[in-house]
Write a protein that holds these residues in place. Structure first.
Motif, PDB file in Angstrom:
ATOM      1  N   VAL A 311       0.837  -1.203   0.000  1.00  0.00           N
ATOM      2  CA  VAL A 311       0.000   0.000   0.000  1.00  0.00           C
ATOM      3  C   VAL A 311       0.870   1.251   0.000  1.00  0.00           C
ATOM      4  N   ARG A 312       1.932   1.236   0.786  1.00  0.00           N
ATOM      5  CA  ARG A 312       2.838   2.384   0.839  1.00  0.00           C
ATOM      6  C   ARG A 312       3.421   2.658  -0.549  1.00  0.00           C
ATOM      7  N   THR A 313       3.806   1.600  -1.245  1.00  0.00           N
ATOM      8  CA  THR A 313       4.356   1.755  -2.595  1.00  0.00           C
ATOM      9  C   THR A 313       3.317   2.328  -3.553  1.00  0.00           C
ATOM     10  N   LEU A 314       2.097   1.836  -3.478  1.00  0.00           N
ATOM     11  CA  LEU A 314       1.043   2.298  -4.384  1.00  0.00           C
ATOM     12  C   LEU A 314       0.739   3.779  -4.161  1.00  0.00           C
ATOM     13  N   VAL A 315       0.634   4.193  -2.904  1.00  0.00           N
ATOM     14  CA  VAL A 315       0.360   5.603  -2.613  1.00  0.00           C
ATOM     15  C   VAL A 315       1.519   6.471  -3.095  1.00  0.00           C
ATOM     16  N   SER A 316       2.740   6.021  -2.837  1.00  0.00           N
ATOM     17  CA  SER A 316       3.921   6.773  -3.275  1.00  0.00           C
ATOM     18  C   SER A 316       3.929   6.949  -4.790  1.00  0.00           C
ATOM     19  N   CYS A 317       3.643   5.889  -5.519  1.00  0.00           N
ATOM     20  CA  CYS A 317       3.627   5.971  -6.984  1.00  0.00           C
ATOM     21  C   CYS A 317       2.555   6.940  -7.461  1.00  0.00           C
ATOM     22  N   ALA A 318       1.375   6.889  -6.850  1.00  0.00           N
ATOM     23  CA  ALA A 318       0.299   7.787  -7.252  1.00  0.00           C
ATOM     24  C   ALA A 318       0.655   9.242  -6.967  1.00  0.00           C
ATOM     25  N   LEU A 319       1.303   9.503  -5.843  1.00  0.00           N
ATOM     26  CA  LEU A 319       1.713  10.872  -5.524  1.00  0.00           C
ATOM     27  C   LEU A 319       2.791  11.370  -6.478  1.00  0.00           C
ATOM     28  N   HIS A 320       3.725  10.513  -6.827  1.00  0.00           N
ATOM     29  CA  HIS A 320       4.722  10.900  -7.830  1.00  0.00           C
ATOM     30  C   HIS A 320       4.046  11.231  -9.154  1.00  0.00           C
ATOM     31  N   GLU A 321       3.012  10.479  -9.494  1.00  0.00           N
ATOM     32  CA  GLU A 321       2.340  10.726 -10.767  1.00  0.00           C
ATOM     33  C   GLU A 321       1.604  12.060 -10.763  1.00  0.00           C
ATOM     34  N   VAL A 322       0.880  12.374  -9.679  1.00  0.00           N
ATOM     35  CA  VAL A 322       0.164  13.651  -9.663  1.00  0.00           C
ATOM     36  C   VAL A 322       1.129  14.828  -9.594  1.00  0.00           C
ATOM     37  N   ARG A 323       2.344  14.598  -9.097  1.00  0.00           N
ATOM     38  CA  ARG A 323       3.364  15.654  -9.113  1.00  0.00           C
ATOM     39  C   ARG A 323       3.847  15.931 -10.527  1.00  0.00           C
ATOM     40  N   GLY A 324       3.621  14.983 -11.424  1.00  0.00           N
ATOM     41  CA  GLY A 324       4.035  15.162 -12.806  1.00  0.00           C
ATOM     42  C   GLY A 324       5.264  14.384 -13.191  1.00  0.00           C
ATOM     43  N   ASP A 325       5.728  13.473 -12.318  1.00  0.00           N
ATOM     44  CA  ASP A 325       6.914  12.677 -12.614  1.00  0.00           C
ATOM     45  C   ASP A 325       6.628  11.668 -13.725  1.00  0.00           C
ATOM     46  N   ASP A 326       7.679  11.273 -14.427  1.00  0.00           N
ATOM     47  CA  ASP A 326       7.593  10.165 -15.371  1.00  0.00           C
ATOM     48  C   ASP A 326       7.587   8.875 -14.549  1.00  0.00           C
ATOM     49  N   VAL A 327       6.460   8.151 -14.559  1.00  0.00           N
ATOM     50  CA  VAL A 327       6.304   6.989 -13.674  1.00  0.00           C
ATOM     51  C   VAL A 327       6.367   5.670 -14.435  1.00  0.00           C
ATOM     52  N   ARG A 328       6.823   5.707 -15.679  1.00  0.00           N
ATOM     53  CA  ARG A 328       6.849   4.460 -16.448  1.00  0.00           C
ATOM     54  C   ARG A 328       7.752   3.417 -15.794  1.00  0.00           C
ATOM     55  N   HIS A 329       8.888   3.849 -15.249  1.00  0.00           N
ATOM     56  CA  HIS A 329       9.783   2.878 -14.608  1.00  0.00           C
ATOM     57  C   HIS A 329       9.163   2.328 -13.337  1.00  0.00           C
ATOM     58  N   ARG A 330       8.333   3.142 -12.654  1.00  0.00           N
ATOM     59  CA  ARG A 330       7.662   2.665 -11.438  1.00  0.00           C
ATOM     60  C   ARG A 330       6.618   1.603 -11.793  1.00  0.00           C
ATOM     61  N   ARG A 331       5.945   1.760 -12.916  1.00  0.00           N
ATOM     62  CA  ARG A 331       4.981   0.741 -13.337  1.00  0.00           C
ATOM     63  C   ARG A 331       5.700  -0.561 -13.682  1.00  0.00           C
TER      64      ARG A 331
END
Length: 344
Positions: A311-331
């Protein structure tokens, strides 16, 4: 082959007819939209209504209107929702959640209203009648004991809807209609943390529409944990929506999915974000706080301890995404973690 039990089928053309027929015998009547949840449950004898009211012919449930935000009819299929350009542009998290429901074939049939009202799921409940009979059934259907936690006074089946956490994070409201009138309530109030009585919708009520507020300044993201990259229900999920003024968050909501019998909001984590710039350190802190409300049980796929940790990882990834980060590597990293959990 599992066959459907006998039932009466009625096909209204208007909401008024649907709720009038529903009022005749609400305890023995169920609503049928896409049927992707109800019909398999009936085949397994989890639900055995005497009457089904089919909603596909009620055209007033199948539209999307654009005003101060969006109003989505409960009968809009997930495929049609995904095809609506403003959903992807202005409510990205909702688009992501709907796109991750099941498979294209099921999204062609399944509706947004059906996904919101999706039955709670459990390892001991979602089985054939013969399997359930062999363990003397369970509390949710025909039995007395919740096999997830045998001392529990209530059913602990888990909420498995993808769209509900995201719509709650977006501040959506819903309209419920019955022959006695209608009521509007925040979407979060549709749910109760009880695996058997997981909806506050009365048996004589029909969910007719979902209203989304204007998206001005809001960004959203939805991240989902599951065994396979498609088809599967979530075993943990994070829905994040944040309203920005420049690079400062002025409002935020974080809602977790598949960790209780209802979507779980983390108000304390959301409060940490307000009036703050979304730094890496703040993302780490908010993700940790959000994970505190996640209390998964041994009622679905994967080990519950690992689901909670993720859950911590999922929330972190979502917050990085709304910040505008490139999250392809996180997926890609999340997909690898799902694969490793599958083979170990």
């Amino acid at each position: 082959m599992m066959r459907l039990p006998r039932f009466r089928y009625r096909a209204p053309r208007t909401v008024d007819d649907a709720v009038a027929w529903l009022a005749e015998n609400p305890s023995d009547t169920m609503l049928l939209a896409g049927g992707t949840d109800v019909l398999p449950n009936m085949k397994r004898r989890q639900q055995t209504p005497g009457t089904l009211i089919g909603l596909r012919g009620v055209r007033e449930l199948a539209g999307i209107t654009n005003g101060q935000g969006l109003t989505i009819g409960s009968g809009v299929t997930l495929t049609n929702l995904l095809a609506y350009e403003q959903i992807r542009e202005s409510y990205a998290g909702l688009w992501q959640a709907a796109a991750q429901v099941a498979t294209p074939h099921l999204r062609n049939m399944g509706t947004i209203g059906g996904n919101l009202c999706l039955d709670t799921r459990c390892t001991y409940y979602d089985q054939t009648y013969e399997w359930r009979k062999s363990i003397d059934f369970c509390m949710k259907k025909d039995g007395q004991t919740c096999w997830v936690a045998t001392s529990s006074p209530k059913c602990l089946a888990v909420s498995s809807t993808d769209t509900a956490p995201m719509l709650q994070a977006l501040g959506a409201s819903i309209t419920l209609v019955s022959s006695a009138g209608q009521r509007v309530l925040p979407l979060g109030e549709l749910f109760a943390n009880d695996g058997m009585h997981y909806l506050t919708r009365r048996p004589d009520e029909l969910l007719t529409s979902i209203a989304l507020p204007a998206s001005d300044g809001w960004r959203s993201a939805y991240w989902k944990l599951r065994r396979r990259g498609s088809f599967d229900f979530p075993v943990a999920a994070a829905a994040v929506a944040a309203r920005f003024d420049g690079d400062v968050i002025v409002d935020a909501r974080i809602v977790l999915g598949a960790v209780a019998s209802r979507p779980q909001a983390s108000d304390r984590a959301a409060a940490l974000l307000k009036e703050q710039r979304l730094s890496d350190e703040l993302i780490t802190e908010a993700s940790a706080v959000a994970s505190e409300v996640a209390k998964p049980m041994d009622n679905t796929d994967f080990e519950l301890v690992w689901r909670k940790a993720m859950v911590r990882t999922l929330v972190s990834c979502a917050l990085h995404e709304v910040r505008g980060d490139d999250v392809r590597h996180r997926r890609r990293q999340l997909a690898r973690q799902e694969l490793l959990a599958t083979v170990t």
